[in-house]
Design an enzyme around this catalytic site. Structure first.
Site, PDB file in Angstrom:
ATOM      1  N   THR A  96      -8.565  33.826 -28.235  1.00  0.00           N
ATOM      2  CA  THR A  96      -8.645  34.199 -26.826  1.00  0.00           C
ATOM      3  C   THR A  96      -9.771  35.175 -26.543  1.00  0.00           C
ATOM      4  OG1 THR A  96      -6.258  33.860 -26.628  1.00  0.00           O
ATOM      5  CG2 THR A  96      -7.303  35.160 -24.908  1.00  0.00           C
ATOM      6  N   SER A 151      -6.514  29.034 -32.643  1.00  0.00           N
ATOM      7  CA  SER A 151      -5.967  29.400 -33.953  1.00  0.00           C
ATOM      8  C   SER A 151      -4.908  28.419 -34.439  1.00  0.00           C
ATOM      9  CB  SER A 151      -5.390  30.813 -33.919  1.00  0.00           C
ATOM     10  OG  SER A 151      -4.251  30.878 -33.077  1.00  0.00           O
ATOM     11  N   THR A 199      -4.382  34.756 -32.006  1.00  0.00           N
ATOM     12  CA  THR A 199      -3.161  35.460 -32.412  1.00  0.00           C
ATOM     13  C   THR A 199      -2.098  34.543 -33.002  1.00  0.00           C
ATOM     14  OG1 THR A 199      -2.245  35.269 -30.167  1.00  0.00           O
ATOM     15  CG2 THR A 199      -3.536  37.244 -30.678  1.00  0.00           C
ATOM     16  N   ASP A 200      -2.076  33.266 -32.628  1.00  0.00           N
ATOM     17  CA  ASP A 200      -0.948  32.408 -33.005  1.00  0.00           C
ATOM     18  C   ASP A 200      -0.778  32.263 -34.513  1.00  0.00           C
ATOM     19  OD1 ASP A 200      -0.238  32.041 -30.394  1.00  0.00           O
ATOM     20  OD2 ASP A 200      -1.204  30.090 -30.171  1.00  0.00           O
TER      21      ASP A 200
END
Length: 498
Positions: free
Chosen positions: A144, A209, A240-241
């Site tokens: 992101t 990700s 982040t995932d």
């Protein structure tokens, strides 16, 4: 009378208008810049000629304003660009201290290099020196942080009017990022980064990700290993995932790297007004360069910096999809907390010695990169009432070589009188074929003691392995690594993961 007043006014010395000439004279005096008589008459400072641009191709937008241009490679496809923070160091003859003495001169009482001038003498101009800054490589992998804000929209129909991805897009990754523009954005939007380090940015990949897997983990680890001699610290920008998976994998593959590798990202793109990207980047670079300024913290491990916390990479889990403090470490304390200052927990840091365990976990005397993984690993949660033979069947026959078995509590599982559908018969059939099984818990914290239960004891007797609890993300990548390196014990810590 008026003629006399005009003559007197012309004869009187002209007092500089406050805030124009006087201020510029003072600024030029303390900065060591020349000040011409013409500037004194007009109230304008004279700018010095700029340095000649560095040789070699490179678009002007890739260069930082306010300093010499980046020394761009002759290869226009080279994605690495340097952000220089100052010009080349001045010659020794011009390096003066506050008293105007050359470096190396006598510092004793009465010496010329005394910082306090002798009575009746005045200070010479102060010449400020740029201290050497550590070099930091920023590897961009996607996520992101580097997205355009045009990929998101505010949803007034949802509670709190959150900003989310436009329906069906999941973010726009179709346009490749250019490293020079990314670097320019970083130091323009986050100019504080230039006070901590000399930055280089390399766009290794630009992926959501959820698309990053074992092959990409190896690519990231190989790049870090190749750049290890050139840089003092490393920042990996990641979505982040799956950040917890990638960070855990890098920490294990590069065990003993002994330089800061910090993963970070954001919940909102960098160019959005309320983005957390700016603070996460500042915190990450602050922690990565902590060894180069007081209190000189020796961070020599892989970590995740997010939401004001620095966490050990292989102890990290994503705990929230929406709040800025998106990551937690259920089994291990944060390495540092960022507030008004940085609060370090020194005894939690990974310590290096000749062998054995340090205060922060298992330590290594030598750096041994392991750049192979066997991705044929599956997480298998035990669900009440689920028949494993029906739900999973012959996993080994379908190519799976490792199973992370998520048991209840400290290592318990249902005992069935049905030898066909029970968990123990199914585990036995898989182990007989050579399946590697790591027994862990569905709980986030606590210790594993499967030997306390009959089913747990039977699983251990069949060859399932269980030790101090790892996060599920770390357990998966540790099993991949041990399958690729059969002599590597699964329950022996490599980088503080146990």
């Amino acid at each position: 009378m008026s003629l006399a007043r005009g003559a007197a006014a012309r004869a009187a010395p002209q007092t500089p208008r406050h805030g124009v000439v006087a201020r510029r004279t003072r600024n030029a005096f303390f900065s060591g810049m020349p000040f011409s008589p013409r500037a004194k008459r007009t109230g304008r400072s004279v700018s010095l000629p700029r340095r000649a641009r560095a040789e070699g191709p490179g678009p002007s937008e890739d260069l930082l304003d306010g300093g010499p241009p980046a020394r761009v490679s002759a290869d226009p496809l080279d994605p690495v660009h340097r952000a220089f923070l100052s010009e080349d160091p001045p010659p020794e003859s011009s390096r003066l201290d506050a008293a105007g003495s050359k470096l190396g001169e006598n510092l004793g009482p009465g010496g010329k290099a005394c910082l306090v001038p002798a009575p009746g003498q005045s200070h010479r101009p102060i010449v400020y020196q740029t201290r050497p800054l550590p070099s930091v490589l920023v590897l961009h992998t996607g996520g992101t942080l580097g997205m355009s804000s045009q990929a998101l929209e505010a949803r007034d129909d949802l509670e709190g009017s959150p900003t989310v991805f436009k329906a069906g897009t999941g973010g726009d990754y179709t346009k490749p990022l250019q490293p020079g523009k990314l670097l320019l954005n970083l130091v323009t939007v986050v100019p504080e980064l230039r006070t901590f380090a000399n930055l280089e940015v390399k766009v290794l990949m630009n992926k959501d990700s959820c698309q990053i897997g074992p092959a990409d983990w190896i690519t990231i680890a190989k790049e870090l290993d190749a750049q290890r001699p050139r840089f003092d610290a490393f920042i990996v920008v990641h979505g982040t995932d799956t950040m917890a998976y990638t960070a855990s994998a890098v920490s294990l593959m590069l065990a003993g790297f002994r330089k800061p590798i910090i993963f970070t990202g954001s919940q909102l793109p960098l160019d959005m007004p309320r983005s957390d990207a700016r603070q996460n980047l500042i915190d990450a670079v602050t922690c990565a360069t902590a060894g180069f300024s007081p209190p000189h913290i020796a961070l020599e491990e892989v970590a995740v910096c997010f939401g004001g916390q620095l966490l050990r990479a292989n102890r990290t889990r994503k705990t929230s999809a929406t709040i800025y403090s998106a990551f937690g470490s259920p089994q291990y304390p944060p390495l540092a907390r960022m507030g008004v200052g940085v609060e370090w927990k020194r005894d939690a840091l990974l310590q290096f010695s000749s062998g054995g365990r340090g205060n922060g976990g298992f330590t290594h005397a030598t750096y041994t990169p392991r750049l192979k993984l066997n991705p044929n690993v599956l997480r298998v949660p035990i669900v009440p009432g689920c028949a494993p033979e029906k739900a999973y069947g012959d996993l080994y026959g379908r190519g799976v070589r490792g199973v992370v078995l998520e048991a209840f509590g400290v290592g318990n599982m249902p005992m069935s009188t049905d030898d066909v559908t029970g968990w123990i018969p199914w585990l036995r059939s898989q182990r007989d074929q050579g399946m590697m099984i790591y027994l862990t818990s569905q709980c986030e914290s606590g210790d594993m003691h499967p030997e306390l239960y009959a089913t747990g004891s039977l699983a251990l007797e069949m060859g399932a392995q269980a030790g101090p609890m790892m996060t599920l993300e770390c357990a998966v990548v540790k099993l991949m690594l041990c399958l690729a390196f059969p002599n590597l014990p699964l329950t022996v810590p490599l980088a503080g993961e146990l």
